[in-house]
Design a protein around this motif. Structure first.
Motif, PDB file in Angstrom:
ATOM      1  N   ASN B  63      -5.466  -3.065   8.546  1.00 41.02           N
ATOM      2  CA  ASN B  63      -5.086  -2.000   7.612  1.00 41.02           C
ATOM      3  C   ASN B  63      -4.787  -0.695   8.350  1.00 41.02           C
ATOM      4  O   ASN B  63      -3.867   0.033   8.005  1.00 41.02           O
ATOM      5  CB  ASN B  63      -6.209  -1.807   6.594  1.00 41.02           C
ATOM      6  CG  ASN B  63      -5.784  -1.015   5.393  1.00 41.02           C
ATOM      7  OD1 ASN B  63      -4.893  -1.432   4.661  1.00 41.02           O
ATOM      8  ND2 ASN B  63      -6.395   0.135   5.184  1.00 41.02           N
ATOM      9  N   TRP B  68      -1.359  -2.196   5.350  1.00 44.74           N
ATOM     10  CA  TRP B  68      -1.734  -3.162   4.323  1.00 44.74           C
ATOM     11  C   TRP B  68      -1.981  -4.501   4.999  1.00 44.74           C
ATOM     12  O   TRP B  68      -1.738  -4.648   6.205  1.00 44.74           O
ATOM     13  CB  TRP B  68      -0.672  -3.278   3.232  1.00 44.74           C
ATOM     14  CG  TRP B  68       0.632  -3.844   3.686  1.00 44.74           C
ATOM     15  CD1 TRP B  68       1.574  -3.232   4.456  1.00 44.74           C
ATOM     16  CD2 TRP B  68       1.139  -5.159   3.416  1.00 44.74           C
ATOM     17  NE1 TRP B  68       2.624  -4.075   4.676  1.00 44.74           N
ATOM     18  CE2 TRP B  68       2.393  -5.269   4.048  1.00 44.74           C
ATOM     19  CE3 TRP B  68       0.651  -6.252   2.687  1.00 44.74           C
ATOM     20  CZ2 TRP B  68       3.169  -6.428   3.982  1.00 44.74           C
ATOM     21  CZ3 TRP B  68       1.427  -7.394   2.610  1.00 44.74           C
ATOM     22  CH2 TRP B  68       2.672  -7.474   3.255  1.00 44.74           C
ATOM     23  N   THR B  93      -9.492  -7.977  -1.429  1.00 48.35           N
ATOM     24  CA  THR B  93      -9.123  -7.381  -2.712  1.00 48.35           C
ATOM     25  C   THR B  93     -10.293  -6.641  -3.355  1.00 48.35           C
ATOM     26  O   THR B  93     -10.137  -6.015  -4.387  1.00 48.35           O
ATOM     27  CB  THR B  93      -8.617  -8.450  -3.695  1.00 48.35           C
ATOM     28  OG1 THR B  93      -9.594  -9.496  -3.781  1.00 48.35           O
ATOM     29  CG2 THR B  93      -7.307  -9.044  -3.246  1.00 48.35           C
ATOM     30  N   SER B  99      -5.038  -2.941   0.809  1.00 50.16           N
ATOM     31  CA  SER B  99      -4.028  -3.416  -0.114  1.00 50.16           C
ATOM     32  C   SER B  99      -3.513  -4.743   0.412  1.00 50.16           C
ATOM     33  O   SER B  99      -3.293  -4.895   1.614  1.00 50.16           O
ATOM     34  CB  SER B  99      -2.877  -2.408  -0.202  1.00 50.16           C
ATOM     35  OG  SER B  99      -1.808  -2.984  -0.915  1.00 50.16           O
ATOM     36  N   LYS B 101      -0.792  -5.883  -0.970  1.00 48.58           N
ATOM     37  CA  LYS B 101       0.637  -5.764  -1.281  1.00 48.58           C
ATOM     38  C   LYS B 101       1.219  -4.703  -0.359  1.00 48.58           C
ATOM     39  O   LYS B 101       0.519  -3.765   0.040  1.00 48.58           O
ATOM     40  CB  LYS B 101       0.820  -5.334  -2.740  1.00 48.58           C
ATOM     41  CG  LYS B 101       0.284  -6.353  -3.715  1.00 48.58           C
ATOM     42  CD  LYS B 101       0.998  -6.233  -5.053  1.00 48.58           C
ATOM     43  CE  LYS B 101       0.670  -7.418  -5.939  1.00 48.58           C
ATOM     44  NZ  LYS B 101      -0.739  -7.431  -6.347  1.00 48.58           N
ATOM     45  N   ARG B 103       2.705  -1.472   1.172  1.00 45.90           N
ATOM     46  CA  ARG B 103       2.675  -0.086   0.728  1.00 45.90           C
ATOM     47  C   ARG B 103       3.061   0.784   1.919  1.00 45.90           C
ATOM     48  O   ARG B 103       2.986   0.335   3.062  1.00 45.90           O
ATOM     49  CB  ARG B 103       1.302   0.298   0.172  1.00 45.90           C
ATOM     50  CG  ARG B 103       0.184   0.264   1.185  1.00 45.90           C
ATOM     51  CD  ARG B 103      -1.130   0.777   0.593  1.00 45.90           C
ATOM     52  NE  ARG B 103      -2.203   0.584   1.562  1.00 45.90           N
ATOM     53  CZ  ARG B 103      -3.488   0.784   1.297  1.00 45.90           C
ATOM     54  NH1 ARG B 103      -3.882   1.169   0.113  1.00 45.90           N
ATOM     55  NH2 ARG B 103      -4.407   0.596   2.228  1.00 45.90           N
ATOM     56  N   VAL B 107      -1.095   6.995   3.059  1.00 43.57           N
ATOM     57  CA  VAL B 107      -1.720   7.016   1.736  1.00 43.57           C
ATOM     58  C   VAL B 107      -2.446   8.336   1.578  1.00 43.57           C
ATOM     59  O   VAL B 107      -3.222   8.738   2.447  1.00 43.57           O
ATOM     60  CB  VAL B 107      -2.702   5.839   1.568  1.00 43.57           C
ATOM     61  CG1 VAL B 107      -3.414   5.930   0.232  1.00 43.57           C
ATOM     62  CG2 VAL B 107      -1.971   4.512   1.690  1.00 43.57           C
ATOM     63  N   ARG B 139       2.177   7.336  -0.322  1.00 40.49           N
ATOM     64  CA  ARG B 139       1.677   6.815  -1.584  1.00 40.49           C
ATOM     65  C   ARG B 139       0.527   7.703  -2.038  1.00 40.49           C
ATOM     66  O   ARG B 139      -0.432   7.912  -1.303  1.00 40.49           O
ATOM     67  CB  ARG B 139       1.194   5.395  -1.358  1.00 40.49           C
ATOM     68  CG  ARG B 139       0.322   4.920  -2.468  1.00 40.49           C
ATOM     69  CD  ARG B 139       0.928   3.738  -3.158  1.00 40.49           C
ATOM     70  NE  ARG B 139      -0.102   2.799  -3.520  1.00 40.49           N
ATOM     71  CZ  ARG B 139       0.088   1.507  -3.581  1.00 40.49           C
ATOM     72  NH1 ARG B 139       1.246   1.002  -3.229  1.00 40.49           N
ATOM     73  NH2 ARG B 139      -0.861   0.712  -3.956  1.00 40.49           N
ATOM     74  N   GLU B 141      -2.620   8.311  -4.335  1.00 41.21           N
ATOM     75  CA  GLU B 141      -3.593   7.559  -5.121  1.00 41.21           C
ATOM     76  C   GLU B 141      -4.666   8.500  -5.641  1.00 41.21           C
ATOM     77  O   GLU B 141      -5.091   9.409  -4.939  1.00 41.21           O
ATOM     78  CB  GLU B 141      -4.253   6.468  -4.258  1.00 41.21           C
ATOM     79  CG  GLU B 141      -3.314   5.327  -3.927  1.00 41.21           C
ATOM     80  CD  GLU B 141      -3.965   4.248  -3.071  1.00 41.21           C
ATOM     81  OE1 GLU B 141      -5.109   4.451  -2.646  1.00 41.21           O
ATOM     82  OE2 GLU B 141      -3.300   3.228  -2.834  1.00 41.21           O
TER      83      GLU B 141
END
Lengths: 286, 708
Positions: B63, B68, B93, B99, B101, B103, B107, B139, B141
């Motif tokens: 990560n 990701w 998860t 993540s 998925k 991204r 972040v 991204r 969040e």
């Protein structure tokens, strides 16, 4: 004849259930003791062939001196313990837990749950029409079994049966967290791309019908599933020399699913893909 | 175990990230190219599975480098560690920081929890999102409490892949970079940024609260190399490598295949955050302004009355010599003189109880662990404080890291542990860096390792970085997390003193509890026990935030009243409510400020001291919204294992949504519902999260009349 292993002799310990003296062998759970005493305690995630995960919390009872209620299925009985199974506090928790479950998942194929909802006066509707539900579509990606996670209560039994408790295939796991937690295979892939070996032992232990034979799923969808019209015949699997017992569920002279007796000392209800799903040759009339 | 790993392959970068942690694979059984020897040799069994606890560091490594966790990367990691991919997927998860998925590499987490919400987090979020739209490569969040409540509102930027200037931006499709279109802040320069020389049109460095501007260090700054013109104890603004690389367990420390010090990620903290500073930091985290020194969070810093915080702001957190010059390691010498049983006796006599909220007597816990015949014993320091409003452990670790190293050594010595784990919150980059440095320095100087202070006692500490899960602060969930399983709590009994980490006797304490052991040994148990009240002994740290002039960590002896504490911090405006003990604690009214801050005093007043959170809210804070935020937090952080918590937190949040604008009879039915669900959650949940999730809202209804 079913051979039941007797095990080593164990000391008895004494405690009370609802004020009555109870004597059970050391290592028994409170649930074992309650059942021996004829008390009917509801259970969902408890399974006779698995170590309970005590995740569903419908079997909670009150133990004198404990701050919270304790799950009867996994708490071992201790000498001198005072257990009360039917107090207002325990009944309240069971009622709310049943309401929470029934309002979020489809319990229509879960044995006995309708009876318990009535007994505990649970009203799952009171959370309103907008209460979040799982709203999962059935996953039909192979010819053998269907995963309908709209009925899943996350009891972890399939995970344990697939993992280190029986099958050692480790094809399924809980993913995500909280209300978004789901049972899935790696990368949330179709079953056919996963490590699954189609032993069907997860179906054997599923308490809600979230995992079912494709045959049963199709018949339920068509409205032709009728358990009262079914006969069960236990026989020996013909595929290899192990001698696993099969229970054939037959409706209208067709095998509709295959289970295995849990008290069999060899298989404990587990089968392989051939025993579980390889029955078409029996009824192939061509 | 017949594992099936699928056909996905890792990219070179993903493979490198895993190999940097584990060393290169040795055979095709764990992912290397097949050789002739592999055809005649099988690898497996217990030895292969024993490294499962490296799953979480492995997920972090991927990560950090890529941003990701792809199928190929996860499968490769599973092959290396002999972990079933389904289980690893379940673990990946579970944590908020990962993540599965694709991204963007960057972040931005904007804290929306209680203190930050009261300080305008919603406007900050909206402003930042408007500026950092699609195509910005960032991204955004919304995050639960980042533990920066004294500097609310707060944000944290994490950029994967470090600052490697090779166009190192991973996207959904490898051929198309995500960073397209105009950036909100787009300095006119080439593709390879060079902030040291070519950053003429540089953004103005954001102001620190003190009004000073610190120049951000250049890209080639490495930990250990002092940035130019660095004010005393101020931090480097940005840290390059703080992934799992620096925190190797001794058994892995062969350095094989590890790649120098390639920065695996860049982090930057923005607090207090404005839309401008947040956007600038998110787009250029390498250039972020320095964080203010940890002592900024201690308004009493330097005061002679302090015991636990006496070195914060006084000692150089990077210097072991400075720590020793300020009395460091005298407690450990005392401990060696007393012997393990003597240490436990002192701790028992001191009356120290756990500071994490449960208030269990520490001496009894240590005694119970020390006397277990099963070996090895483990020590776990719980530094995963994720309770909204709590930041004391962070400040202690940032301001006085060696104190924790010393305290852990003493605890291990007393309980017979030779291996300690420091489970550190994933969102604390500076605390991680400081603790890594302190541990490596202590190891280099013989204060950790095989022969501590020449006493023949062996102990070492391994840092494990959490990955964004409040539940992992629960002791048994923390064990599962370290072991490489989902951070779900185990049912008790058996208790950790008997079967804890890896199924062995384990003593687990949080940072504040452990740090209290130092004054117990230097002052002596009788002197320590005179501090505070009869049943709550010693000094206590309080995290004060919200509507106060001087938010921060306060140290007071037990027994001070809530009013005295708030007076120190300076209440701003008309006080409406005080949240005691964090989101799992309870609200009290402004007319209850004479509550003594002791375990027994708060219990008598029908509330709890919890972890020492004191959050003040003035009458401009909309209470129902606040309660909704608390409910949302618990719904978000429930692990989902047991029904009362998994579904109950959702039903409670729904009910609070329905009555957010309602009072009186219109809310009565939903309040009944809340009570019934809350009661079942308290009685029937597996762990403390579900059991306490309803506390704060209940107290707001009962004590504050929130919906009357």
């Amino acid at each position: 004849m079913t051979v039941i292993p007797l095990g080593v002799p164990r000391r008895l310990l004494e405690f009370t259930i609802d004020g009555d003296e109870a004597r059970v062998p050391e290592g028994s759970t409170i649930l074992d003791a309650c059942r021996a005493a004829g008390k009917d305690i509801p259970t969902l995630c408890q399974g006779d062939t698995l170590t309970p995960k005590n995740a569903c919390r419908v079997c909670v009872v009150e133990v004198e001196g404990a701050r919270t209620l304790v799950p009867a299925c996994s708490r071992k009985a201790e000498p001198g313990m005072e257990v009360r199974t039917d107090t207002e506090r325990a009944r309240h928790s069971r009622k709310v837990v049943l309401e929470l479950l029934a309002s979020s998942v489809d319990l229509s194929t879960t044995p006995r749950v309708a009876e318990w909802l009535k007994e505990y006066e649970a009203k799952p509707d009171r959370f309103g029409p907008d209460a979040a539900r799982l709203n999962e579509q059935p996953k039909i990606d192979n010819d053998l079994y269907v995963r309908d996670y709209d009925k899943c209560i996350l009891c972890y039994k399939c995970v344990d049966a697939c993992g280190d408790q029986w099958q050692n295939t480790f094809a399924i796991s809980v993913t995500g967290r909280g209300f978004d937690a789901r049972i899935a295979v790696e990368h949330d892939a179709p079953l056919t791309d996963s490590a699954c070996v189609y032993c069907g032992n997860c179906i054997e232990v599923c308490p809600t019908g979230a995992l079912s034979f494709k045959s049963e799923f199709d018949m339920r969808a068509a409205g032709t599933w009728d358990e009262s019209a079914q006969t069960e015949t236990t026989t020996v699997c013909a595929y290899c020399g192990v001698g696993c017992n099969l229970t054939l569920h037959v409706q209208d002279n067709e095998i509709v699913k295959v289970t295995s007796p849990h008290d069999n000392p060899v298989t404990h209800g587990n089968l392989c893909i051939k025993g579980r799903f390889g029955y078409q040759h029996v009824q192939n009339r061509d | 175990m017949d594992l099936h790993f699928g056909d996905s392959k890792p990219t070179d970068k993903e493979k490198a990230a895993v190999d940097a942690l584990l060393g290169p694979p040795e055979s095709s059984w764990e992912g290397a190219d097949r050789s002739d020897a592999d055809l005649r040799w099988a690898r497996g069994g217990r030895a292969a599975r024993e490294r499962r606890d490296l799953l979480l560091p492995g997920l972090h490594a991927i990560n950090d480098r890529v941003g990701w966790i792809s199928e190929g990367a996860l499968d490769y990691l599973c092959r290396r560690l002999t972990v079933p991919p389904a289980e690893a997927y379940g673990v990946a998860t579970f944590y908020a920081m990962f993540s599965v998925k694709p991204r963007p590499a960057t972040v931005l987490q904007v804290c929306t929890d209680l203190a930050c919400a009261a300080a305008g987090a919603a406007e900050l979020c909206a402003g930042v999102e408007a500026r950092l739209g699609l195509g910005s490569g960032v991204r955004v969040e919304r995050s639960p409490c980042l533990g920066l409540c004294e500097r609310a509102p707060a944000a944290l930027v994490v950029r994967a892949g470090g600052s490697a200037p090779d166009g190192d931006v991973d996207t959904a499709s490898p051929t198309r970079p995500v960073r397209q279109g105009p950036r909100p802040f787009d300095p006119p320069r080439g593709s390879a940024p060079d902030p040291v020389s070519g950053a003429d049109p540089r953004p103005p460095a954001p102001q620190t609260p003190g009004g000073l501007t610190f120049p951000g260090p250049g890209l080639d700054d490495r930990p250990g190399q002092a940035p130019p013109a660095r004010p005393a104890f101020a931090d480097e603004a940005v840290q390059a490598d703080e992934g799992g690389l620096g925190a190797q367990p001794p058994g892995l420390g062969d350095g094989k295949g590890r790649r120098g010090r390639i920065p695996s990620r860049v982090t930057a903290v923005v607090a207090p955050a404005t839309v401008d500073t947040t956007v600038v930091t998110a787009t250029l985290p390498e250039m972020a302004a320095a964080e203010p020194p940890a002592a900024m969070a201690v308004p009493q810093a330097g005061a002679p009355s302090l015991i636990l915080l006496r070195r914060v702001g006084v000692v150089d957190p990077a210097s072991l010599d400075d720590y020793r010059a300020h009395g460091g390691y005298t407690a450990l010498r005392h401990a060696f003189a007393l012997g393990p049983a003597g240490v436990i006796r002192e701790v028992t006599d001191s009356g120290l109880v756990g500071r994490g909220g449960a208030a269990f007597p520490t001496g009894r816990k240590w005694q119970a662990t020390a006397s277990q015949p099963d070996h090895p014993h483990y020590l776990v320091c719980n530094a995963d404080e994720s309770e909204p409003g709590t930041f004391k452990d962070r400040v202690v670790m940032e301001g006085d890291p060696y104190a924790l190293v010393e305290a852990m050594t003493i605890a291990a010595y007393a309980t017979g542990a030779h291996q300690g784990y420091l489970y550190l919150r994933g969102e604390y980059p500076r605390a991680l860096r400081r603790m890594e440095h302190a541990i490596s320095q202590a190891r280099a100087r013989g204060l950790l390792g095989d022969d501590i202070l020449g006493q023949g006692y062996a102990f070492d500490i391994e840092i494990r970085r959490g990955a964004g899960a409040y539940i992992c602060g629960e002791e048994t969930a923390l064990f599962n997390s370290i072991e490489g399983y989902r951070g779900e709590p185990r049912s008790k009994p058996p208790f950790p003193v008997e079967k804890g980490l890896f199924g062995k006797p384990t003593v687990e304490n949080n940072v504040e509890t452990l740090v209290n052991v130092l004054p117990i040994l230097t002052l002596g148990a009788p002197a320590y026990a005179t501090i505070g009240t009869g049943r709550s002994t010693g000094p206590k740290l309080f995290c004060v935030s919200g509507s106060v002039d001087r938010p921060g960590i306060y140290e007071l002896p037990f027994g001070a009243t809530l009013g005295e504490l708030l007076e120190l911090a300076g209440v701003r405006g008309r006080l409406r409510a005080v949240l005691l003990g964090g989101a799992a604690g309870g609200f009290v009214r402004p007319d209850e400020l004479d509550i003594p801050l002791t375990f027994e005093g708060t219990r008598e007043a029908g509330t709890t001291l919890g972890s020492g959170v004191v959050m003040a809210f003035d009458d401009t804070v909309p209470l129902p919204r606040l309660l909704l935020r608390i409910a949302e937090f618990f719904r978000d952080e429930s692990c989902g294992q047991c029904v009362p918590c998994r579904v109950g937190t959702v039903r409670q949040e729904e009910a609070l949504h329905r009555i957010v604008e309602r009072t009186g009879a219109a809310a009565a039915e939903d309040i009944t519902l809340l009570r019934e669900v809350g009661r079942a959650m308290r009685d029937a949940s597996i762990c403390g999260l579900g059991q306490t999730a309803w506390n704060a809202v209940e107290s707001a209804i009962d004590r504050l009349g929130a919906y009357e």
